[in-house]
Design an enzyme around this catalytic site. Structure first.
Site, PDB file in Angstrom:
ATOM      1  N   ALA A  23      41.824   0.142 -95.660  1.00  7.63           N
ATOM      2  CA  ALA A  23      40.561   0.832 -95.345  1.00  7.63           C
ATOM      3  C   ALA A  23      40.822   2.247 -94.843  1.00  7.63           C
ATOM      4  CB  ALA A  23      39.794   0.025 -94.301  1.00  7.63           C
ATOM      5  N   ASP A 128      46.821 -12.262 -80.562  1.00  4.98           N
ATOM      6  CA  ASP A 128      46.611 -12.832 -79.227  1.00  4.98           C
ATOM      7  C   ASP A 128      45.219 -12.610 -78.625  1.00  4.98           C
ATOM      8  OD1 ASP A 128      49.262 -13.729 -79.167  1.00  4.98           O
ATOM      9  OD2 ASP A 128      49.990 -11.820 -78.399  1.00  4.98           O
TER      10      ASP A 128
END
Ligand code: ATP
Length: 321
Positions: A23, A128
């Site tokens: 992107a 995470d």
């Protein structure tokens, strides 16, 4: 003269990083910029592993796990002299703007480069979900799904043998991977840094479950809770009389093709980062808040404290025994 923007991935790899790089490159080219990639994170930047790319460079990577730009850790990047080498490499190519995809450590590096005149924007990329300045990090959804696939399989054998299995998942110091995958799997116990459970209470709970109809149990635990989970489950077996095993899922949690959610959020972040550079921003990172992408000063972002996820923890207690 067209603007020259580079992108790198740094810290731990995460599924969706490739979709984000794609992107960045494509939206940058469409906006008239010259786009560059840097291999091996800050290490590659210091070594000059820089290449100008066209839109085809990022063809067919949206579905791929890992990062095609590779990643590396360079602890020496905290040193002023090393940062100056990085700035020199960028200026040799005429690059004045850098988009970094990674975690808090990666943001720290970007903040240092900004002080030396490079326009920097950080994008949260880590499985995470441990970055305080955003509700979501690229890779988290894929990782949760990977954990669920594994737990489904572990459940089959745990049920057949009427055992208890402790499954240790990643998360750094953040319990979100354990919490979300634990909720999605309906496990008997979820133990996270936000909700640690005393050993005696763990034994009591498992013993109380033993008396019921269900003869097996699954427990999801965040990494770093038990120094050695294999030793801990031996103690569980001794104290409860229930045969208990441990599984550490390890690095398989990082891999795999990104989910649609990760591809979409990565794409949104990539486009927003290029736009921020075009708007003249620097030393900022992007964060997702109530579904919207926000720009936050990196120093402010790094000073933020992660809110503990008590709402989901409390809600799940109404469902679990
Ligand atoms: P993850 O959450 O996946 O570990 P991260 O970005 O936090 O990702 P780190 O290893 O902490 O991973 O940081 C990545 C890189 O950023 C480091 O190897 C180092 O090159 C650079 N970095 C980290 N901290 C600093 C700092 N204080 N100053 C300058 N650069 C830093």
């Amino acid at each position: 003269m067209s603007k020259k923007i580079a992108v790198l991935t740094s810290g731990g790899d995460a599924p969706g990083m490739n979709a984000c790089v794609r992107a960045v490159i494509r939206s940058g080219i469409k906006s008239g910029c010259d786009m560059y990639v840097i291999y091996d994170g800050y290490k590659g930047l210091v070594e000059g592993k820089i290449e100008q790319v066209d839109r085809n460079f990022v063809s067919d990577i949206i579905n791929r796990g890992g990062t095609i730009l590779r990643t590396a850790r360079l602890p020496e990047f905290k040193e002023d002299a090393i940062q100056k080498m990085a700035v020199k490499q960028l200026s040799d190519y005429g690059i004045d703007s850098l988009i970094v995809i990674g975690g808090d450590g990666t943001y720290r590096g970007a903040a240092e480069l900004a002080k030396k005149g490079v326009h920097t924007v950080g994008i949260p990329g880590t499985i995470d979900n441990d970055i305080a300045s955003t509700e979501y990090t690229i890779g988290f959804d894929t990782c949760c799904n990977t954990i669920c696939e594994c737990v489904d399989k572990i459940r089959d054998t745990t049920t057949s043998h009427q055992r208890c299995t402790f499954i240790e998942v990643m998360g750094n110091k953040c319990g979100d991977l354990a919490l979300y995958s634990g909720v999605a799997e309906g496990v008997e116990m979820i133990i996270t840094p936000d909700d640690p459970i005393e050993d005696e209470k763990v034994f009591e709970k498992l013993k109380s479950l033993k008396g019921g109809k269900k003869k097996h149990s699954l427990v999801i635990v965040s990494e770093k809770i038990y120094p050695n989970i294999f030793e801990f489950v031996k103690k569980v077996t001794e104290k409860t009389g229930i045969e208990t095993r441990a599984e550490i899922l390890g690095h398989l949690q990082r891999g795999g093709s990104p989910t649609s959610k990760d591809r979409i959020e990565a794409t949104r972040f990539g486009i927003a980062a290029v736009q921020a550079i075009l708007d003249g921003e620097s030393s900022i990172c992007l964060g997702l808040h109530n579904g919207k992408i926000r720009r936050i000063n990196i120093d402010e972002a790094l000073a933020m404290k992660r809110p503990e996820n008590h709402e989901l923890l409390e809600a799940i207690k109404l469902v679990n025994r």
